[in-house]
Scaffold this motif. Structure first.
Motif, short mmCIF file in Angstrom:
data_model
loop_
_atom_site.label_atom_id
_atom_site.label_comp_id
_atom_site.label_asym_id
_atom_site.label_seq_id
_atom_site.Cartn_x
_atom_site.Cartn_y
_atom_site.Cartn_z
N GLY A 159 20.16 47.59 -7.72
CA GLY A 159 19.46 48.82 -7.34
C GLY A 159 20.44 49.90 -6.90
N ALA A 186 22.16 51.40 -9.84
CA ALA A 186 21.30 52.33 -10.57
C ALA A 186 21.20 53.67 -9.85
CB ALA A 186 19.92 51.71 -10.77
N PHE A 187 20.96 53.61 -8.54
CA PHE A 187 20.83 54.87 -7.80
C PHE A 187 22.13 55.66 -7.80
CE2 PHE A 187 17.07 52.96 -5.57
CZ PHE A 187 16.17 53.95 -5.97
N TYR A 192 23.08 56.61 -12.16
CA TYR A 192 22.21 57.34 -13.08
C TYR A 192 21.61 58.55 -12.36
CZ TYR A 192 22.40 52.95 -15.70
OH TYR A 192 22.83 51.82 -16.36
N PRO A 193 22.45 59.47 -11.92
CA PRO A 193 21.93 60.58 -11.09
C PRO A 193 20.96 61.46 -11.87
CG PRO A 193 24.21 60.97 -11.71
CD PRO A 193 23.89 59.58 -12.15
N LEU A 194 21.04 61.43 -13.21
CA LEU A 194 20.18 62.32 -13.98
C LEU A 194 18.84 61.69 -14.34
CD1 LEU A 194 22.85 63.95 -16.31
CD2 LEU A 194 21.84 64.83 -14.20
N ALA A 195 18.65 60.43 -14.01
CA ALA A 195 17.37 59.80 -14.30
C ALA A 195 16.28 60.51 -13.51
CB ALA A 195 17.42 58.33 -13.92
N PRO A 196 15.20 60.93 -14.21
CA PRO A 196 14.14 61.66 -13.50
C PRO A 196 13.61 60.85 -12.32
CG PRO A 196 13.77 61.68 -15.86
CD PRO A 196 14.92 60.78 -15.64
N GLY A 197 13.55 61.47 -11.16
CA GLY A 197 12.99 60.81 -9.98
C GLY A 197 14.01 60.07 -9.14
N ASN A 198 15.26 60.04 -9.56
CA ASN A 198 16.28 59.28 -8.82
C ASN A 198 16.30 59.64 -7.33
OD1 ASN A 198 18.80 58.63 -7.53
ND2 ASN A 198 19.63 58.09 -9.52
N ASN A 199 16.47 60.95 -7.05
CA ASN A 199 16.60 61.35 -5.65
C ASN A 199 15.35 61.04 -4.84
OD1 ASN A 199 19.13 62.25 -6.07
ND2 ASN A 199 18.54 64.39 -6.35
N ARG A 200 14.21 61.34 -5.46
CA ARG A 200 12.97 61.14 -4.73
C ARG A 200 12.73 59.64 -4.46
NH1 ARG A 200 8.54 65.00 -7.23
NH2 ARG A 200 10.42 66.08 -7.90
N MET A 201 13.03 58.83 -5.45
CA MET A 201 12.85 57.39 -5.26
C MET A 201 13.80 56.86 -4.19
SD MET A 201 12.31 56.47 -9.23
CE MET A 201 12.07 54.73 -9.32
N GLU A 205 24.24 48.23 -20.68
CA GLU A 205 24.14 48.78 -19.33
C GLU A 205 24.24 47.67 -18.29
OE1 GLU A 205 23.87 52.21 -18.58
OE2 GLU A 205 24.39 52.28 -20.71
N MET A 264 15.41 68.57 -8.03
CA MET A 264 15.55 67.47 -8.99
C MET A 264 16.61 67.81 -10.05
SD MET A 264 13.52 64.67 -8.77
CE MET A 264 14.69 64.55 -7.49
N TYR A 276 16.64 56.69 -19.74
CA TYR A 276 17.12 56.09 -18.48
C TYR A 276 16.35 54.82 -18.13
CZ TYR A 276 19.92 60.22 -17.71
OH TYR A 276 20.86 61.20 -17.84
N PHE A 314 17.78 52.47 -15.63
CA PHE A 314 17.65 52.86 -14.22
C PHE A 314 16.36 52.30 -13.62
CE2 PHE A 314 15.64 55.86 -11.25
CZ PHE A 314 16.55 55.79 -10.21
N TYR A 315 15.25 52.52 -14.34
CA TYR A 315 13.96 52.07 -13.79
C TYR A 315 13.89 50.55 -13.73
CZ TYR A 315 13.02 56.91 -14.52
OH TYR A 315 13.12 58.26 -14.46
N PHE A 349 16.44 48.56 -13.28
CA PHE A 349 17.34 48.05 -12.23
C PHE A 349 16.77 48.27 -10.83
CE2 PHE A 349 21.39 48.56 -15.04
CZ PHE A 349 20.92 47.53 -15.85
N VAL A 350 16.01 49.37 -10.66
CA VAL A 350 15.48 49.59 -9.31
C VAL A 350 14.10 48.96 -9.14
CG1 VAL A 350 16.77 51.73 -8.97
CG2 VAL A 350 14.42 51.84 -9.82
#
Lengths: 281, 316
Positions: free
Chosen positions: A96, A99-100, A103-112, A184, B1, B25, B28-29, B31-32
Motif C-alpha cells: 500500500g 502504491a501511495f 503512483y501520484p497521478l492515480a486518480p484519488g491517490n491524495n484523497r484516499m 508492476e 487533485m 492505474y 495502484f487500486y 495494491f491499496v
C-alpha cells in the motif's frame, strides 16, 4: 578554562555517571529479579532478608514448567501468530505504501491517503465488541486468524512505508525497470522491497513487540489451552489461592528472553522502530 | 487533485477517459485495496455497528433490544464509570510528570558528547518498553508484596539506618490508597525509556549551530537549555504528553495483571472498566455507548487543545 572549572566539570561528570548507573541498575533490577527467582524455590523467593544472589542454580522450575504446562505449545502459538501478523502486515503495508508513494497521478491517490490517515483517529476501544462479534460469526474465535488478520494493515504502517519509499525510491529506477519489461508487482517486489529494508525492519519490530506482548486480545479470542499464547499462559498461571512462583518466573524468562535477545542484537532497529511512532504527529 | 480527468462531467468522452485513467492505474487500486477491504470489515463496520449498539441492550447472545437513550441516561448515574475516570486522572497525574521529567533528563544526558557507554545506558532504560507487560507486572507484584517484597525490605533497611524518617512498610497492592501509586511506579518504569528515545530523537534534530550561537553570545549551559532546547523540544513534549494521556485512559495490561483494578475499585482505570463491562458483564450495548461517548469527548478535547496550541504558536 582554568583548573578550578576543569575539576568542577570532572566532578559533575562523575556525579552524572554515578546517578545514571544507579538508575540503570534500578531499571534493570526487575529483569534480574525475574531471572534469579526462576532459579529459586518458593521459600527462597519470599525469604527475608532477600537472597540477592542465588546460592546455586536450581533448574527444577524449568523442568516443572516443561512437564506441567503447555509452555512449548504456547511458545509455538506465539511464534506463529507473531510471525503471521508481522509478515502479513509488512507485506500489505509496504504494498500500500509503495502504491501511495509511486503512483501520484492515480486518480484519488491524495484523497484516499488522507482517508487512510484519518482512520488512525479511531480508538480501538470503540471497535472492540463488533470486531469480536465478526470473529464469532465467521468462526474465527480460538483460531490463529483472530490474532493475525484484524490488525494486519494499520494506517500507520502504510504511512510509514509511503514516507520511506517517497524519499528513497528513485523514479528513474522504476521507469528503467518498466522499460525492461518488469511487471508492476515485480517492481514492488524486486526493487521497492529490497530498498525499503530499513523501514521494513523498524515497522516489523514495532509490530513484533505489539503482537508478542498482546494479552487482552488473546484473552478475549482464545478459548482452549492448546491455542494459548505465552502472555495468556503466564497470566493464567497466577492462581486465586496459590501461585507456583518459581515456575511462573521460569515461564516469564521464557516469554521475555526472545525479545530481549532480539533487542540486544538489533538495538538500532528497535530504537528506529519506536521513534517511527513519533513521526505520526 | 493531480489528474484533471476525474473532475469531468458525465460526458461520454470524459467518462471514457476516466475509465482509461482508472485502468491505467489499476495496479495502484489493486495494491491499496487490502487496506480498504480490511478496514471496511474490521474498522468501518465495527464503527457503525458499535454506534448502533449504543442505543441498544445486548448481551451478545440473545436478541438485540432497542433501548433509545437509556444507556446515555445510565451513564450519568454509573458511579463505577466516574470512579474509573477519576482513577485514570489520578494515575495520570501520579506518573506523567515524573516520567516526562526523568525521560527528559535521561535524553539530555545521553545526548551529551562526553558520555561513554551510551548504548549500554540507553539499552538499560529502554529495555522495559519491549518486554511483555504480563511478565513485568508479575515480577512487580513480587517486588511490591507487603510482607516479603524487596521494596518493603529496602524501606525497613533504610529505616534501620535512619530511624528518624519513621519509614513503615507500605501495603503497596492491598491498600486503596497505595494501589494507584504502585500502578504509577510500574508505568514510570515501563514507559520512561520509550519517552526518552522520542525526546532523544527530538534533541538530535536540533541543529548544533544553535548551541554554538548561544555559546558565542555567552549563554550558560542552563540558559541554552532554557532558551534553545526547551522551546524547540515543545512539539515532542506535547506529543509525549498526548500519548501518555491517551495511554492512561486505555491502559489495560498494567492494571489487569498487577491489581486487577483493586483493592475494591481503587485502581480501576477506564480501560479496565470498559473491558470488564464488555467481556465480564457482557453489556455490549452499554459498553459501546460508554466507549463511543468517551472517544467523542476525548476527540473534542484534543481538537480543542490542538487549536489552542496552534493559536499560541501563531502568536509566538
Amino acid at each position: 578554562m582554568n583548573k578550578a572549572t576543569k575539576s568542577y566539570g570532572v566532578f559533575i561528570r562523575l556525579a552524572t555517571y554515578l546517578m545514571l548507573t544507579l538508575l540503570a541498575i534500578v531499571f534493570v533490577f526487575p529483569f534480574y529479579w525475574l531471572f534469579t527467582a526462576s532459579f529459586k524455590t518458593q521459600a527462597q523467593i519470599f525469604v527475608t532478608p532477600p537472597h540477592w544472589i542465588p546460592s546455586h542454580l536450581m533448574w527444577s522450575n524449568y523442568t516443572d514448567l516443561f512437564q506441567q504446562t503447555n509452555i512449548v505449545r504456547a511458545f509455538f502459538n506465539s511464534v506463529i501468530t507473531s510471525a503471521g501478523s508481522v509478515l502479513l502486515s509488512l507485506f500489505l503495508c509496504s504494498l500500500g505504501g509503495f502504491a501511495f508513494a509511486k503512483y501520484p497521478l492515480a486518480p484519488g491517490n491524495n484523497r484516499m491517503f488522507a482517508f487512510v490517515l484519518g482512520t488512525m483517529l479511531i480508538p480501538g476501544a470503540v471497535t472492540l465488541i463488533p470486531t469480536f462479534e465478526i470473529l464469532v460469526h465467521i468462526h474465527w474465535i480460538n483460531t490463529y486468524w483472530a490474532l493475525i488478520v484484524p490488525g494486519a494493515v494499520g494506517a500507520f504502517g502504510i504511512f510509514w512505508m509511503r514516507q520511506y519509499m517517497s524519499a528513497n525510491l528513485p523514479d528513474d529506477l522504476l521507469a528503467a525497470a518498466r522499460i525492461d519489461g518488469c511487471s508492476e508487482f515485480g517492481i514492488y517486489w524486486r526493487i521497492a522491497v529490497p530498498i525499503a529494508q530499513p523501514a521494513l525492519a523498524a515497522l516489523g519490530i514495532m509490530n513484533l513487540i505489539g503482537s508478542w506482548n498482546n494479552l487482552m486480545w488473546a484473552f478475549i479470542v482464545l478459548r482452549t489451552p492448546s491455542m494459548y499464547t505465552l502472555p495468556l499462559v503466564i497470566y493464567l498461571m497466577q492462581g486465586e489461592m496459590s501461585t507456583p512462583w518459581g515456575m511462573l518466573m521460569a515461564g516469564g524468562v521464557f516469554t521475555v528472553l526472545p525479545l530481549v535477545i532480539a533487542f540486544l542484537l538489533f538495538q538500532k532497529q528497535f530504537v528506529a522502530g519506536i521513534t517511527a511512532g513519533a513521526v505520526k504527529q | 487533485m493531480n489528474s484533471p480527468s476525474i473532475s469531468g462531467r458525465p460526458h461520454g468522452g470524459d467518462s471514457r477517459s476516466n475509465w482509461q485513467a482508472l485502468w491505467k492505474y489499476r495496479h495502484f487500486y489493486l495494491f491499496v485495496s487490502p487496506f480498504f477491504i480490511l478496514f471496511a470489515i474490521f474498522g468501518l463496520y465495527p464503527l457503525l455497528f458499535s454506534l448502533f449498539l449504543s442505543f441498544t441492550k445486548w448481551d451478545g447472545i440473545t436478541a438485540i433490544h432497542w433501548a433509545g437513550l437509556y444507556n446515555f441516561r445510565l451513564m450519568i448515574h454509573d458511579e463505577l464509570l466516574w470512579r474509573s475516570l477519576w482513577n485514570t486522572l489520578v494515575i495520570g497525574v501520579l506518573y506523567i510528570p515524573p516520567m516526562l521529567i526523568l525521560a527528559f533528563l535521561f535524553a539530555q544526558i545521553l545526548n551529551s558528547q562526553w558520555l561513554k557507554l551510551k548504548s549500554l545506558y540507553r539499552a538499560a532504560f529502554f529495555l522495559p518498553a519491549v518486554t511483555p507487560m504480563v511478565v513485568i507486572a508479575v515480577v512487580f507484584s513480587l517486588i511490591f508484596s507487603s510482607e516479603r517484597g524487596v521494596l518493603n525490605y529496602l524501606l525497613l533497611s533504610i529505616n534501620h539506618l535512619l530511624p528518624f524518617l519513621h519509614l513503615q512498610p507500605i501495603h503497596w497492592l492491598d491498600s486503596e490508597n497505595w494501589s494507584k501509586v504502585s500502578v504509577a511506579i510500574l508505568v514510570v518504569w515501563r514507559w520512561t525509556g520509550y519517552n526518552m528515545v522520542l525526546m532523544l530523537a527530538g534533541l538530535q534534530a536540533i541543529p548544533i549551530d544553535y548551541y554554538e550561537a548561544a555559546q558565542l553570545d555567552g549563554a550558560t549551559a542552563w540558559q541554552s537549555m532554557r532558551h534553545v532546547t526547551w522551546p524547540l523540544l515543545q512539539p515532542v513534549f506535547r506529543f509525549c504528553l498526548l500519548l501518555s494521556l491517551l495511554g492512561t485512559l486505555y491502559m489495560f495490561d498494567e492494571v489487569f495483571v498487577l491489581t486487577n483494578g483493586g483493592p475494591g475499585t481503587s485502581s480501576t482505570n477506564f480501560g479496565l472498566y470498559l473491558f470488564n463491562l464488555s467481556f465480564t458483564d457482557f453489556k455490549f450495548g452499554y459498553a459501546s455507548c460508554v466507549a463511543y461517548s468517551v472517544a467523542i469527548v476525548v476527540f473534542g478535547v484534543s481538537l480543542g487543545i490542538n487549536r489552542l496550541n496552534r493559536r499560541n504558536s501563531e502568536v509566538a
